[in-house]
Design a protein around this motif. Structure first.
Motif, PDB file in Angstrom:
ATOM      1  N   MET A 279      64.435  90.027  16.786  1.00 55.89           N
ATOM      2  CA  MET A 279      64.166  89.019  17.814  1.00 55.89           C
ATOM      3  C   MET A 279      65.434  88.557  18.527  1.00 55.89           C
ATOM      4  N   ILE A 280      66.513  88.365  17.809  1.00 55.52           N
ATOM      5  CA  ILE A 280      67.726  87.882  18.457  1.00 55.52           C
ATOM      6  C   ILE A 280      68.257  88.888  19.461  1.00 55.52           C
ATOM      7  N   MET A 281      68.106  90.183  19.166  1.00 58.27           N
ATOM      8  CA  MET A 281      68.556  91.216  20.100  1.00 58.27           C
ATOM      9  C   MET A 281      67.629  91.308  21.308  1.00 58.27           C
ATOM     10  N   ILE A 282      66.341  91.134  21.083  1.00 58.24           N
ATOM     11  CA  ILE A 282      65.400  91.154  22.210  1.00 58.24           C
ATOM     12  C   ILE A 282      65.698  89.995  23.167  1.00 58.24           C
ATOM     13  N   LEU A 283      65.969  88.807  22.597  1.00 52.81           N
ATOM     14  CA  LEU A 283      66.285  87.645  23.443  1.00 52.81           C
ATOM     15  C   LEU A 283      67.624  87.844  24.146  1.00 52.81           C
ATOM     16  N   ILE A 393      57.030  85.349  14.846  1.00 50.51           N
ATOM     17  CA  ILE A 393      57.171  84.070  15.542  1.00 50.51           C
ATOM     18  C   ILE A 393      58.266  83.237  14.885  1.00 50.51           C
ATOM     19  N   SER A 394      58.356  83.300  13.571  1.00 47.48           N
ATOM     20  CA  SER A 394      59.377  82.527  12.853  1.00 47.48           C
ATOM     21  C   SER A 394      60.779  83.006  13.225  1.00 47.48           C
ATOM     22  N   PHE A 395      60.983  84.314  13.221  1.00 44.42           N
ATOM     23  CA  PHE A 395      62.291  84.840  13.611  1.00 44.42           C
ATOM     24  C   PHE A 395      62.609  84.497  15.069  1.00 44.42           C
ATOM     25  N   ALA A 396      61.601  84.564  15.919  1.00 43.28           N
ATOM     26  CA  ALA A 396      61.820  84.213  17.325  1.00 43.28           C
ATOM     27  C   ALA A 396      62.212  82.741  17.459  1.00 43.28           C
ATOM     28  N   GLY A 397      61.521  81.854  16.720  1.00 41.63           N
ATOM     29  CA  GLY A 397      61.835  80.424  16.785  1.00 41.63           C
ATOM     30  C   GLY A 397      63.241  80.128  16.310  1.00 41.63           C
TER      31      GLY A 397
END
Length: 838
Positions: A279-283, A393-397
Motif C-alpha cells: 500500500m505505501i508504494m501504491i500511494l 484497508i488497515s495497511f492503507a490506513g
C-alpha cells in the motif's frame, strides 16, 4: 522467504517441496538434464535424443537454462535436486532486492536503511510471488534494475557500457523476458527524455539508446540467431495471424489486484495481472503525479507510460505485443513485473526523506482507497476473502497516517516505520498467495526419481548403444530428461510441430508442445527403435503412476531389474538407421486410421504393397448397453444417459481367435467424455490428446474374452473410431526381417554426431533414419557430402546406392557460426567505444 519455506516444511526442511505446476511437471526435469549434460555428455547441450524422438537443444536451453545460477545444481544430484532449487530461488529473491537497492542508491533517490523498504517490496512484488514456480523467468528481476541504471547513465552521462553489457546478459539469459525488458527500456526513454535541456540533446540520447541496443543484441547473437531459427521451426509457428481490437475483460476488474494476496491457483491459467507492491508504494506511486519537484513534462510522460501499461493489461493487441505475438498458455500478463518495477521506481522518486504531501492530496488518496475497496467488495472473487480486504484497508490506513507525520521529529523511528510497513505488507501478501497453492511432497518426487534413475543406470550398464526406451509408468512427460535416457516423451515450448503431428498420426497422445509414447504397438516399437521397456513389478505401487497398458511386452525376456522396475529387451527393435526401399520417399499421409498408417509405413519401408495391411478388423462378440440407448453402430453414435442419476456405460466384448496382438482405436472425444477400463482394470492414459489413439488390448490370449468398458463421465458422450484390430504376426515378421537386412552398425556416437557403416541390400536404395529431420543435420557418405530428404513429414532419409558405405551424421545449430562471428565483432566494437569514451 527462507523462514516461510521452513514453516511450510519444504525440502530440505521437511517432507514437502517447492514443486508445483510447471516447476514440478517440466522445469525440474530440464534442470536434471542440464546437470547430466554438463557432467557426462556436453554434446546434448546442442542436440538431445531425450527430447522426444530427438531435437535441437540450443534454442531450448536459451529459453529454459542459460541462467548462470543453474550451475549451483551441479552440487545437488537426483532426489536432492529440490533442495538445490530452493537455494537458487532464495538467491534470486536476495539478488533481486540487492539489485534494486543498488539502483535507487546510485540514483540518490533513497539513502541508508530506507532503501530496504523499496528493495524488499521489489523482491516480493506480486509478479514474483505468483511466478515463483516459473524459475526460468526470475533472473529478469535481478538484471532489470542494472539495465535501468545503465540506461540512466546512457541518457544523463553519455556512458553506454553498463547498458550494453547488462542488456546483452539479459538477452543471453532469457530472450523471452529480454523482449519485454526491451519494450520497457523504450518507455523509460520516453519518461527520461523530458529531463534533457533541448530537442537536440534528446535526439542524440535516443540515437545513442538505439545503436547501443543494437550492439547489445549483436553481442548476444551467438544465442539469438540460432534461437530465432529454432523458434521459427517450433514455437514461432503458433504466432497469431489475426489481431482483434477488443478488451479482454472489464478493465476495472484489475483493481482487485490492489488487494494483498489476491492470487490463487485459478488465476494461473486465466486471470488478471499480478501487480501488488504494498500500500505505501501504491500511494507513493500515485503521489508522483502531484510531486512539484518533478518537471511537469516528465510527469505527463510518466502518465502516458502508465496509461499504456493499464491498456496493455486489458487490450488484446497490446497484450500480444508484450508477448511477442503469442497468447500465453497459462500465466497471463507475464510482463507485469515491469509495471511493478515502474510503480516502485516512481514511489522511490517521490517518498524521499524531505517529502511530505499536502493534506488535500492525502484526503484524495483516502477517498480513492475507500472507493477502490468498496468496489472490490461488490465483486465475487474466489481469490479475495473478507480478511484480505480488512488487512488491505488497515495497511492503507496506516500508510496514509504515515504520510502525514513529520519526519523531523523522529527520523529514525519514521524510517523504521516505513521499513516495517512496506516489508510486513508484501510479506503478508506473499504468505497469503503461496498458502493457496498445493505442492508435490518430497517423498513422491524422491521415490519416483530414485527408481527411474536406478532403472536407467541398469540399462546403460548392459548396453552402451544408441536406442530408445519405452515405459508404462510416468511422473512427467520429461522423465527422459530427468533420468537421462532416450524415449518418445517430451513437454516443452520449443517442440517442433512435426513431431506431435507424426505421433498423433500413429496413435500416440500428442498436442501443441507435448508428445508421449504410451500406446505403442509392435510395429511402432520396432520402427522407432524402442529396444528396452520398463514396467512396474507391482502394478499397485502408488508413487509410480501407470501411463499405459502393454500386453505385447508380457512375453519379453527380463534383462535386468531394480526393486520396483522390470527391464525387458525388445528383439524386434530396429537401429536408429537402416536400409529401406525408396518407396518411403513418396509415401503420403492419406489415412486418418493410425493402425493403417503404421502398416503403410512399414510395408513401404520393406518394399511391399502398402494396400496389404498388417492389421485386420476384429468384430465384437457381445455389446452391452447400461443406462444408455441401444445402437447398431458404436462409432459415430452419441450415447445419452436414460437416468441422469445412475451410472452409464457401454461394454464391448471380444474373444481373440489367435495369439496375435490386438489393438483398440478410440477417437479424441473420449479424453473428456468417457472412462476406459479393460477387464475391469482402469486404463491409465494422459488426459489430453487430439487424435485417435491406439490401445494394446491383448497378446497371446487366444480364447480368453476381453471386455472393454466405456463409462460416461457426463450426460452424453460421442464415440469416434471405436474399432478392434488384429496384427498379422506372420506378415509383420516378414517385413521386419527385410528391414533388418541392412542395419547401420554404429562405431561412434554422441547426441550430436553418429558414425558407422552400412551394407545396403540390392533391393534397397535409402538409408532410413528415425532422426527427426532438421536443417542442422549434415550427412557425409564415404567422405562426401550427401543430401538428405524428409520422409513422412518428420524423419531424415538419405538416398544411397546398394553396397558398403561409411556414414557420418552430425548436427550443428543453424546460424551458430554466423551468430558467433557477429557476437565477436560487436563485442570488439563495444570495447573500442568504451575505451574511447574513457
Amino acid at each position: 522467504m527462507g523462514s516461510y519455506f521452513a514453516y511450510r516444511q519444504m525440502a530440505p526442511f521437511g517432507g514437502s517441496s517447492l514443486l508445483t505446476v510447471d516447476l514440478g511437471q517440466q522445469y525440474i526435469d530440464f534442470f536434471s538434464y542440464f546437470r547430466n549434460s554438463l557432467l557426462h555428455h556436453p554434446s546434448s547441450l546442442i542436440y538431445s535424443f531425450s527430447k522426444g524422438l530427438g531435437g535441437e537443444m540450443w534454442g531450448t536451453i536459451a529459453y529454459y537454462l542459460f541462467s548462470p545460477l543453474n550451475l549451483i545444481l551441479l552440487a545437488f544430484p537426483g532426489k536432492l535436486l529440490t533442495s538445490g532449487i530452493m537455494v537458487i530461488l532464495l538467491l534470486r529473491y536476495g539478488l533481486a532486492g540487492l539489485s534494486f537497492a543498488w539502483l535507487i542508491d546510485r540514483t540518490g533517490w533513497q539513502r541508508g536503511p530506507r532503501i530496504w523498504a523499496f528493495s524488499t517490496t521489489y523482491a516480493l512484488n506480486g509478479w514474483m510471488i505468483a511466478n515463483q514456480l516459473n524459475m526460468i523467468w526470475l533472473d529478469v528481476l535481478v538484471i532489470l534494475p542494472l539495465i535501468i541504471w545503465g540506461l540512466f547513465k546512457l541518457i544523463h552521462q553519455r556512458q553506454v557500457g553498463t547498458y550494453i553489457a547488462w542488456l546483452a546478459v539479459m538477452m543471453v539469459d532469457n530472450y523471452y523476458m529480454a523482449w519485454m525488458v526491451c519494450l520497457f527500456t523504450l518507455l523509460i526513454i520516453i519518461w527520461q527524455l523530458p529531463v534533457l535541456k533541448n530537442w537536440q540533446a534528446r535526439g542524440m540520447a535516443f540515437l545513442r539508446y538505439a545503436w547501443s541496443s543494437l550492439l547489445a543484441a549483436g553481442i548476444a547473437a551467438i544465442v539469438l540467431l540460432p534461437t530465432i531459427f529454432a523458434l521459427s521451426q517450433s514455437k514461432g509457428t503458433y504466432t497469431e495471424n489475426v489481431i482483434r481490437s477488443r478488451f479482454e475483460y472489464f478493465p476495472l476488474k484489475m483493481l482487485a489486484k490492489l488487494v494483498p494476496g489476491s492470487f490463487n491457483f485459478d488465476q494461473m491459467p486465466k486471470g488478471q495481472p499480478n501487480i501488488y507492491v504494498g500500500m505505501i508504494m501504491i500511494l507513493g506511486f500515485a503521489l508522483y503525479f502531484f510531486n512539484s519537484r518533478v518537471k511537469w513534462t516528465q510527469r505527463i510522460a510518466a502518465a502516458g507510460v502508465t496509461i499504456f501499461f493499464i491498456l496493455s493489461f486489458c487490450y488484446e493487441p497490446l497484450d500480444l505485443l508484450w508477448h511477442a505475438g503469442q497468447f500465453p498458455v497459462w500465466y497471463p500478463y507475464r510482463f507485469s513485473f515491469v509495471f511493478c518495477c515502474w510503480c516502485i521506481l516512481l514511489a522511490a522518486r517521490t517518498l524521499q526523506v524531505n517529502y511530505r504531501p499536502a493534506p488535500w492530496q492525502v484526503l484524495c488518496l483516502l477517498v480513492l482507497t475507500v472507493v477502490i475497496f468498496a468496489y472490490t467488495g461488490t465483486l465475487k472473487l474466489s481469490y479475495i476473502s473478507t480478511d484480505q480486504r480488512i488487512i488491505g484497508i488497515s495497511f492503507a490506513g496506516i500508510s496514509l497516517v504515515y504520510l502525514l507525520i513529520n519526519r523531523r521529529n523522529a527520523p529514525g523511528l519514521y524510517d523504521l516505520l516505513l521499513i516495517c510497513l512496506a516489508c510486513c505488507d508484501v510479506a503478508n501478501a506473499a504468505f497469503t498467495s503461496l498458502n493457496s497453492i498445493a505442492y508435490v511432497s518430497q517423498n513422491e518426487f524422491a521415490t519416483y526419481t530414485s527408481q527411474l534413475d536406478q532403472a536407467s543406470r541398469k540399462i546403460r550398464q548392459h548396453d552402451q548403444g544408441l536406442f530408445r526406451v519405452a515405459k508404462t509408468f510416468t511422473r512427467t512427460k520429461d522423465d527422459p530428461f530427468q533420468a537421462d535416457f532416450n524415449s518418445g516423451d517430451h513437454f516443452g515450448s520449443t517442440l517442433e510441430p512435426t513431431l506431435p503431428d507424426f505421433m498423433g498420426a500413429i496413435g500416440q497422445p500428442a498436442g501443441d508442445g507435448f508428445i508421449t509414447y504410451s500406446n505403442g504397438t509392435q510395429v511402432t516399437d520396432a520402427l522407432l527403435g524402442f529396444k528396452y521397456t520398463m514396467t512396474k513389478k507391482n502394478p499397485s505401487t502408488p508413487l509410480m503412476p501407470r501411463s499405459g497398458y502393454r500386453p505385447d511386452w508380457n512375453g519379453l525376456a527380463t534383462s535386468a531389474s531394480t526393486s520396483k522396475v522390470r527391464i525387458q529387451r525388445n528383439p524386434n527393435s530396429l537401429p536408429i538407421a537402416f536400409g529401406a526401399s525408396n518407396e518411403i520417399l513418396s509415401l503420403a499421409h492419406t489415412t486418418l486410421d493410425p493402425v493403417n498408417y503404421q502398416s503403410q509405413i512399414m510395408q513401404a519401408l520393406a518394399g511391399r504393397p502398402i494396400n496389404h495391411s498388417l492389421f485386420a478388423v476384429q468384430n465384437f462378440t457381445a455389446v452391452r448397453f447400461e443406462n444408455v440407448q441401444s445402437a447398431r453402430q458404436i462409432t459415430g453414435t452419441t450415447f445419452r444417459r436414460k437416468d441422469f442419476l445412475k451410472p452409464a456405460a457401454i461394454k464391448l466384448t471380444f474373444t481373440p481367435p489367435t495369439n496375435d496382438s490386438y489393438y483398440l482405436t478410440v477417437g479424441p472425444e473420449a479424453a473428456d467424455d468417457i472412462r476406459l477400463s479393460v477387464n475391469r482394470k482402469a486404463f491409465a492414459q494422459t488426459k489430453n490428446y487430439r487424435d485417435t489413439i491406439v490401445i494394446n488390448l491383448a497378446h497371446h490370449q487366444k480364447g480368453k474374452p476381453v471386455t472393454i468398458t466405456m463409462r460416461l463421465k457426463h450426460q452424453a458422450a460421442w464415440l469416434q473410431n471405436v474399432s478392434v484390430y488384429r496384427l498379422n504376426q506372420r506378415s509383420f515378421n516378414a517385413s521386419l526381417k527385410t528391414l533388418k537386412q541392412s542395419p547401420l552398425k554404429i562405431s561412434h556416437f554422441s547426441n550430436a554426431r553418429i558414425s558407422g557403416t552400412v551394407n545396403i541390400h540390392r533391393s534397397q536404395s535409402v538409408l532410413m533414419t528415425t532422426i527427426p529431420a532438421a536443417k542442422g543435420w549434415h550427412v557425409r557418405v564415404d567422405g562426401q557430402p550427401a543430401t538428405s530428404k524428409t520422409v513422412l513429414g518428420t524423419f531424415m532419409a538419405v538416398p544411397m546406392s546398394p553396397g558398403h558405405h561409411q556414414v557420418t551424421m552430425f548436427y550443428r545449430p543453424p546460424y551458430l557460426l554466423a551468430g558467433t562471428l557477429i557476437s565477436l565483432v560487436c563485442l570488439a566494437g563495444t570495447i573500442v567505444i568504451i575505451k574511447r569514451q574513457r
